[in-house]
Design a protein around this motif. Structure first.
Motif, mmCIF file in Angstrom:
data_model
loop_
_atom_site.group_PDB
_atom_site.id
_atom_site.type_symbol
_atom_site.label_atom_id
_atom_site.label_comp_id
_atom_site.label_asym_id
_atom_site.label_seq_id
_atom_site.Cartn_x
_atom_site.Cartn_y
_atom_site.Cartn_z
ATOM 1 N N THR A 108 -52.667 -47.144 -21.162
ATOM 2 C CA THR A 108 -53.881 -46.373 -21.444
ATOM 3 C C THR A 108 -53.526 -44.957 -21.882
ATOM 4 O OG1 THR A 108 -55.040 -47.673 -19.782
ATOM 5 C CG2 THR A 108 -56.098 -45.665 -20.505
ATOM 6 N N ASP A 109 -52.539 -44.342 -21.220
ATOM 7 C CA ASP A 109 -52.105 -42.997 -21.605
ATOM 8 C C ASP A 109 -51.537 -42.995 -23.027
ATOM 9 O OD1 ASP A 109 -52.876 -41.961 -19.196
ATOM 10 O OD2 ASP A 109 -50.858 -41.967 -18.328
ATOM 11 N N PHE A 110 -50.744 -44.015 -23.351
ATOM 12 C CA PHE A 110 -50.165 -44.096 -24.696
ATOM 13 C C PHE A 110 -51.255 -44.237 -25.755
ATOM 14 C CE2 PHE A 110 -48.848 -46.882 -28.195
ATOM 15 C CZ PHE A 110 -47.924 -46.050 -28.798
ATOM 16 N N LEU A 111 -52.241 -45.099 -25.507
ATOM 17 C CA LEU A 111 -53.312 -45.290 -26.476
ATOM 18 C C LEU A 111 -54.163 -44.030 -26.630
ATOM 19 C CD1 LEU A 111 -54.455 -48.926 -25.635
ATOM 20 C CD2 LEU A 111 -53.176 -48.147 -27.629
ATOM 21 N N ASP A 112 -54.384 -43.339 -25.523
ATOM 22 C CA ASP A 112 -55.165 -42.108 -25.568
ATOM 23 C C ASP A 112 -54.420 -41.022 -26.347
ATOM 24 O OD1 ASP A 112 -57.416 -40.534 -24.889
ATOM 25 O OD2 ASP A 112 -56.240 -39.560 -23.303
ATOM 26 N N LYS A 113 -53.133 -40.856 -26.071
ATOM 27 C CA LYS A 113 -52.336 -39.848 -26.782
ATOM 28 C C LYS A 113 -52.186 -40.191 -28.259
ATOM 29 C CE LYS A 113 -49.715 -38.254 -22.822
ATOM 30 N NZ LYS A 113 -48.406 -38.188 -22.172
ATOM 31 N N SER A 114 -52.009 -41.463 -28.567
ATOM 32 C CA SER A 114 -51.862 -41.846 -29.971
ATOM 33 C C SER A 114 -53.172 -41.665 -30.733
ATOM 34 C CB SER A 114 -51.361 -43.286 -30.089
ATOM 35 O OG SER A 114 -52.290 -44.178 -29.518
ATOM 36 N N THR A 115 -54.311 -41.858 -30.075
ATOM 37 C CA THR A 115 -55.599 -41.629 -30.731
ATOM 38 C C THR A 115 -55.751 -40.159 -31.103
ATOM 39 O OG1 THR A 115 -56.617 -43.434 -29.499
ATOM 40 C CG2 THR A 115 -58.093 -41.819 -30.484
ATOM 41 N N TRP A 116 -55.460 -39.273 -30.154
ATOM 42 C CA TRP A 116 -55.574 -37.836 -30.428
ATOM 43 C C TRP A 116 -54.558 -37.375 -31.472
ATOM 44 C CZ3 TRP A 116 -59.581 -35.002 -29.551
ATOM 45 C CH2 TRP A 116 -60.452 -35.338 -28.517
ATOM 46 N N THR A 117 -53.351 -37.926 -31.414
ATOM 47 C CA THR A 117 -52.325 -37.543 -32.385
ATOM 48 C C THR A 117 -52.705 -37.982 -33.796
ATOM 49 O OG1 THR A 117 -50.649 -37.748 -30.666
ATOM 50 C CG2 THR A 117 -49.875 -37.746 -32.946
ATOM 51 N N LEU A 118 -53.161 -39.213 -33.927
ATOM 52 C CA LEU A 118 -53.543 -39.710 -35.253
ATOM 53 C C LEU A 118 -54.779 -38.982 -35.786
ATOM 54 C CD1 LEU A 118 -52.935 -43.548 -34.819
ATOM 55 C CD2 LEU A 118 -51.698 -41.988 -36.326
ATOM 56 N N ALA A 119 -55.730 -38.661 -34.921
ATOM 57 C CA ALA A 119 -56.922 -37.938 -35.362
ATOM 58 C C ALA A 119 -56.553 -36.531 -35.829
ATOM 59 C CB ALA A 119 -57.945 -37.874 -34.233
ATOM 60 N N THR A 120 -55.660 -35.871 -35.105
ATOM 61 C CA THR A 120 -55.211 -34.540 -35.506
ATOM 62 C C THR A 120 -54.435 -34.605 -36.816
ATOM 63 O OG1 THR A 120 -55.087 -33.915 -33.179
ATOM 64 C CG2 THR A 120 -53.920 -32.519 -34.743
ATOM 65 N N LEU A 121 -53.566 -35.585 -36.940
ATOM 66 C CA LEU A 121 -52.788 -35.757 -38.169
ATOM 67 C C LEU A 121 -53.701 -36.028 -39.366
ATOM 68 C CD1 LEU A 121 -49.966 -35.970 -39.449
ATOM 69 C CD2 LEU A 121 -50.004 -38.398 -38.872
ATOM 70 N N LEU A 122 -54.731 -36.833 -39.164
ATOM 71 C CA LEU A 122 -55.676 -37.129 -40.238
ATOM 72 C C LEU A 122 -56.405 -35.865 -40.684
ATOM 73 C CD1 LEU A 122 -57.020 -39.352 -41.966
ATOM 74 C CD2 LEU A 122 -58.728 -39.553 -40.164
ATOM 75 N N LEU A 123 -56.848 -35.073 -39.743
ATOM 76 C CA LEU A 123 -57.539 -33.826 -40.073
ATOM 77 C C LEU A 123 -56.625 -32.860 -40.824
ATOM 78 C CD1 LEU A 123 -60.152 -32.179 -39.743
ATOM 79 C CD2 LEU A 123 -59.179 -31.279 -37.648
ATOM 80 N N VAL A 124 -55.384 -32.734 -40.379
ATOM 81 C CA VAL A 124 -54.433 -31.842 -41.042
ATOM 82 C C VAL A 124 -54.130 -32.333 -42.461
ATOM 83 C CG1 VAL A 124 -52.031 -31.044 -40.985
ATOM 84 C CG2 VAL A 124 -53.425 -30.949 -38.929
ATOM 85 N N LEU A 125 -53.941 -33.631 -42.631
ATOM 86 C CA LEU A 125 -53.665 -34.172 -43.966
ATOM 87 C C LEU A 125 -54.835 -33.936 -44.921
ATOM 88 C CD1 LEU A 125 -51.865 -37.560 -43.217
ATOM 89 C CD2 LEU A 125 -50.924 -35.584 -44.406
ATOM 90 N N ILE A 126 -56.038 -34.066 -44.426
ATOM 91 C CA ILE A 126 -57.213 -33.846 -45.276
ATOM 92 C C ILE A 126 -57.291 -32.387 -45.701
ATOM 93 C CG2 ILE A 126 -59.734 -33.793 -45.260
ATOM 94 C CD1 ILE A 126 -59.618 -36.360 -43.575
ATOM 95 N N LEU A 127 -57.060 -31.477 -44.763
ATOM 96 C CA LEU A 127 -57.120 -30.055 -45.092
ATOM 97 C C LEU A 127 -55.994 -29.637 -46.044
ATOM 98 C CD1 LEU A 127 -58.117 -28.532 -41.651
ATOM 99 C CD2 LEU A 127 -59.555 -28.852 -43.669
ATOM 100 N N VAL A 128 -54.789 -30.156 -45.835
ATOM 101 C CA VAL A 128 -53.658 -29.794 -46.689
ATOM 102 C C VAL A 128 -53.795 -30.426 -48.072
ATOM 103 C CG1 VAL A 128 -51.144 -30.016 -46.933
ATOM 104 C CG2 VAL A 128 -52.131 -29.375 -44.749
ATOM 105 N N SER A 129 -54.406 -31.596 -48.154
ATOM 106 C CA SER A 129 -54.568 -32.241 -49.460
ATOM 107 C C SER A 129 -55.493 -31.450 -50.373
ATOM 108 C CB SER A 129 -55.090 -33.665 -49.296
ATOM 109 O OG SER A 129 -56.438 -33.641 -48.844
ATOM 110 N N ASN A 130 -56.351 -30.632 -49.799
ATOM 111 C CA ASN A 130 -57.221 -29.790 -50.620
ATOM 112 C C ASN A 130 -56.406 -28.811 -51.460
ATOM 113 O OD1 ASN A 130 -59.612 -28.719 -51.624
ATOM 114 N ND2 ASN A 130 -59.733 -27.217 -49.988
ATOM 115 N N VAL A 131 -55.279 -28.369 -50.944
ATOM 116 C CA VAL A 131 -54.412 -27.456 -51.686
ATOM 117 C C VAL A 131 -53.743 -28.196 -52.849
ATOM 118 C CG1 VAL A 131 -52.381 -25.963 -51.474
ATOM 119 C CG2 VAL A 131 -54.030 -26.091 -49.610
#
Length: 120
Positions: free
Chosen positions: A51-74
């Motif tokens: 459960t801890d692994f799935l929770d951490k991976s969800t937050w990590t992937l969501a953060t990575l997705l947000l960062v990729l979207i913001l950086v792709s604008n450049v």
């Protein structure tokens, strides 16, 4: 291959992984975590660690997705277009035609009625 295309491919892969990780989780404690450690026996890391692994991976992937979207604008190509405002350009000449100086001609039909017209 442009930089934006690479970012777009990474965004699609991360979004797919995020959907998979979220679908594996069960909000009531079931899902993948119950199949590893259910029934009181400890197997493959136990329920809590899964459960801890799935929770951490969800937050990590969501953060990575947000960062990729913001950086792709450049990385989006602007086509050589400048971002300066045209209103600030002092060298620009106006291409709007000047208004005509001839007065509008009116006929008697368009003129407002006067007391002389109504008396007849």
């Amino acid at each position: 291959m442009s930089t934006f295309t690479i970012f777009l491919a990474l965004i699609v892969v991360v979004a797919f992984l995020l959907v998979v990780v979220i679908m594996v989780q069960n909000p009531k404690g079931g899902g993948l975590s119950s199949s590893f450690g259910g029934g009181g026996t400890q197997q493959l890391g136990g329920v809590k660690k899964t459960t801890d692994f799935l929770d951490k991976s969800t937050w990590t992937l969501a953060t990575l997705l947000l960062v990729l979207i913001l950086v792709s604008n450049v990385a989006i190509s602007r086509g050589g277009e400048t971002l300066d405002s045209k209103a600030l350009d002092t060298d620009a000449t106006t291409t709007q035609p000047l208004p005509s100086t001839t007065p509008l001609q009116t006929t008697n039909d368009d003129a407002p009625a006067t007391a002389k017209d109504t008396a007849q």
